[in-house]
Design a protein around this motif. Structure first.
Motif, mmCIF file in Angstrom:
data_model
loop_
_atom_site.group_PDB
_atom_site.id
_atom_site.type_symbol
_atom_site.label_atom_id
_atom_site.label_comp_id
_atom_site.label_asym_id
_atom_site.label_seq_id
_atom_site.Cartn_x
_atom_site.Cartn_y
_atom_site.Cartn_z
ATOM 1 N N MET A 229 -0.143 4.949 -0.957
ATOM 2 C CA MET A 229 0.397 6.040 -0.147
ATOM 3 C C MET A 229 1.885 6.222 -0.419
ATOM 4 O O MET A 229 2.569 5.286 -0.839
ATOM 5 N N TRP B 276 -6.527 0.086 -4.873
ATOM 6 C CA TRP B 276 -6.845 0.661 -3.566
ATOM 7 C C TRP B 276 -7.819 1.832 -3.689
ATOM 8 O O TRP B 276 -7.871 2.696 -2.812
ATOM 9 N N ALA C 277 -7.109 9.276 3.510
ATOM 10 C CA ALA C 277 -6.795 10.103 4.678
ATOM 11 C C ALA C 277 -5.349 10.582 4.632
ATOM 12 O O ALA C 277 -5.057 11.733 4.988
ATOM 13 N N ARG C 278 -4.448 9.709 4.191
ATOM 14 C CA ARG C 278 -3.044 10.105 4.133
ATOM 15 C C ARG C 278 -2.825 11.252 3.146
ATOM 16 O O ARG C 278 -2.175 12.248 3.445
ATOM 17 N N ASP D 25 -9.972 3.479 -0.746
ATOM 18 C CA ASP D 25 -9.434 3.022 0.531
ATOM 19 C C ASP D 25 -9.327 4.198 1.509
ATOM 20 O O ASP D 25 -8.703 5.226 1.206
ATOM 21 N N GLU E 244 -7.692 4.621 4.313
ATOM 22 C CA GLU E 244 -6.354 4.980 4.807
ATOM 23 C C GLU E 244 -5.579 5.763 3.754
ATOM 24 O O GLU E 244 -4.904 6.755 4.066
ATOM 25 N N LYS F 90 0.814 -1.210 0.000
ATOM 26 C CA LYS F 90 0.000 0.000 0.000
ATOM 27 C C LYS F 90 0.852 1.266 0.000
ATOM 28 O O LYS F 90 0.398 2.343 0.364
#
Length: 319
Positions: A180, A227, A235-236, A230, A232, A144
């Motif tokens: 990310m 992804w 948010a990142r 997703d 996470e 990820k």
């Protein structure tokens, strides 16, 4: 480096030639390449340049770097097929003055052969040539994370743009991906991939702050990617870029999304006008683009000062 004019006739002739000879639009990669093409290898590059000239006196730099790992491998193929639409919107609809476009590709420096590939800013059909030379490695680490931070470092320290030097106007950088960034720019990877020596890791927040002195930075996440959606990942990136994280539910609409984002940023259009332009051109991407760009429309446009041309014509051929 930004000279010449885009010609749809040249683009079409090249496509027809490939069709007649059975060649792919990504012949370098599809012919079995296993490393970055020398023209796109960032190792030892001093600067990629977007320069003003007599042909293009008010250059607008637009960089598009996309993740070419795993499920994202289809992005450059979509971009290649829709280049005429992208250039047509930018120039025929006057979304940007003298656009100069650069393409690049992002992988994973922990495991890929070509974790970063970077072309040059171009105003003519060489941008199509650069796309054709991208190595579609299709790797990635499956964690990820990909090496987006390495791309941000290169763009911050190895590009020079006259729009900023001469007029104090930032360019546009679009990152298209679905994972990310790693939290820090690592000295070992910078040395191996780019050839620079840095003494210590650079937190991604720090290199992004440096980069944003030159570019408005956007992250486009196709919802159909591995992804996509997703929490996470979103948010990142939203923690890093705020409203400039765009979720796109139709990958085929990526060129239109880039064009309208630039149009909004240049204060050339509002979102409704941009969608109307897409309808005029026969594009079915309006709904997807509208949803993707809604976060930008809810707030002020990217720029807070409208660019006024005071002398000389725009250099690009209007398509």
């Amino acid at each position: 480096m930004g000279s010449g004019h885009w010609s749809t006739d040249v683009y079409t002739a090249a496509a027809n030639y490939r069709a007649a000879t059975g060649k792919s639009a990504f012949d370098y990669s599809d012919s079995g390449a296993r490393h970055a093409h020398p023209d796109l290898d960032p190792n030892g590059v001093f600067m990629r340049e977007s320069r003003d000239s007599s042909e293009h006196p008010f250059s607008t730099p637009i960089a598009v770097l996309f993740d070419v790992t795993g499920s994202m491998g289809n992005v450059p193929r979509v971009l290649q097929t829709k280049l005429p639409q992208l250039l047509g919107l930018l120039t025929r609809k006057n979304y940007a003055v003298d656009p100069q476009i650069m393409f690049g590709a992002i992988g994973d420096a922990t495991c890929d052969r070509a974790p970063l590939q970077v072309g040059q800013f171009e105003s003519d059909n060489r941008m199509d040539e650069h796309l054709s030379r991208i190595y579609l490695e299709g790797g990635g680490g499956g964690q990820k994370h990909e090496s987006y931070e390495l791309a941000l470092y290169f763009m911050a320290r190895h590009t020079i743009i006259d729009s900023m030097v001469n007029r104090g106007r930032r360019g546009y950088l679009f990152i298209i991906g679905d994972e990310m960034p790693y939290p820090r720019v690592k000295p070992r990877e910078v040395q191996a991939v780019i050839g620079d020596t840095i003494k210590q890791p650079i937190p991604i927040e720090e290199i992004l702050t440096e980069l944003q002195r030159k570019y408005e930075v956007f992250y486009i996440l196709p919802t159909a990617a591995g992804w996509g959606g997703d929490a996470e990942v979103l948010a990142r990136w939203r923690g890093l870029l705020g409203q400039n994280v765009l979720e796109l539910d139709d990958l085929d609409a990526v060129c239109e999304t880039i064009a309208l984002t630039v149009g909004l940023g240049e204060d050339a259009i509002d979102l409704d006008e941009g969608i109307a332009d897409l309808e005029d051109l026969g594009s079915a991407a309006g709904s997807s683009v509208g949803r993707a760009l809604a976060p930008l429309q809810r707030t002020s446009v990217v720029r807070d000062d409208q660019f006024q041309i005071t002398a000389g014509p725009g250099g690009n051929q209007r398509l």
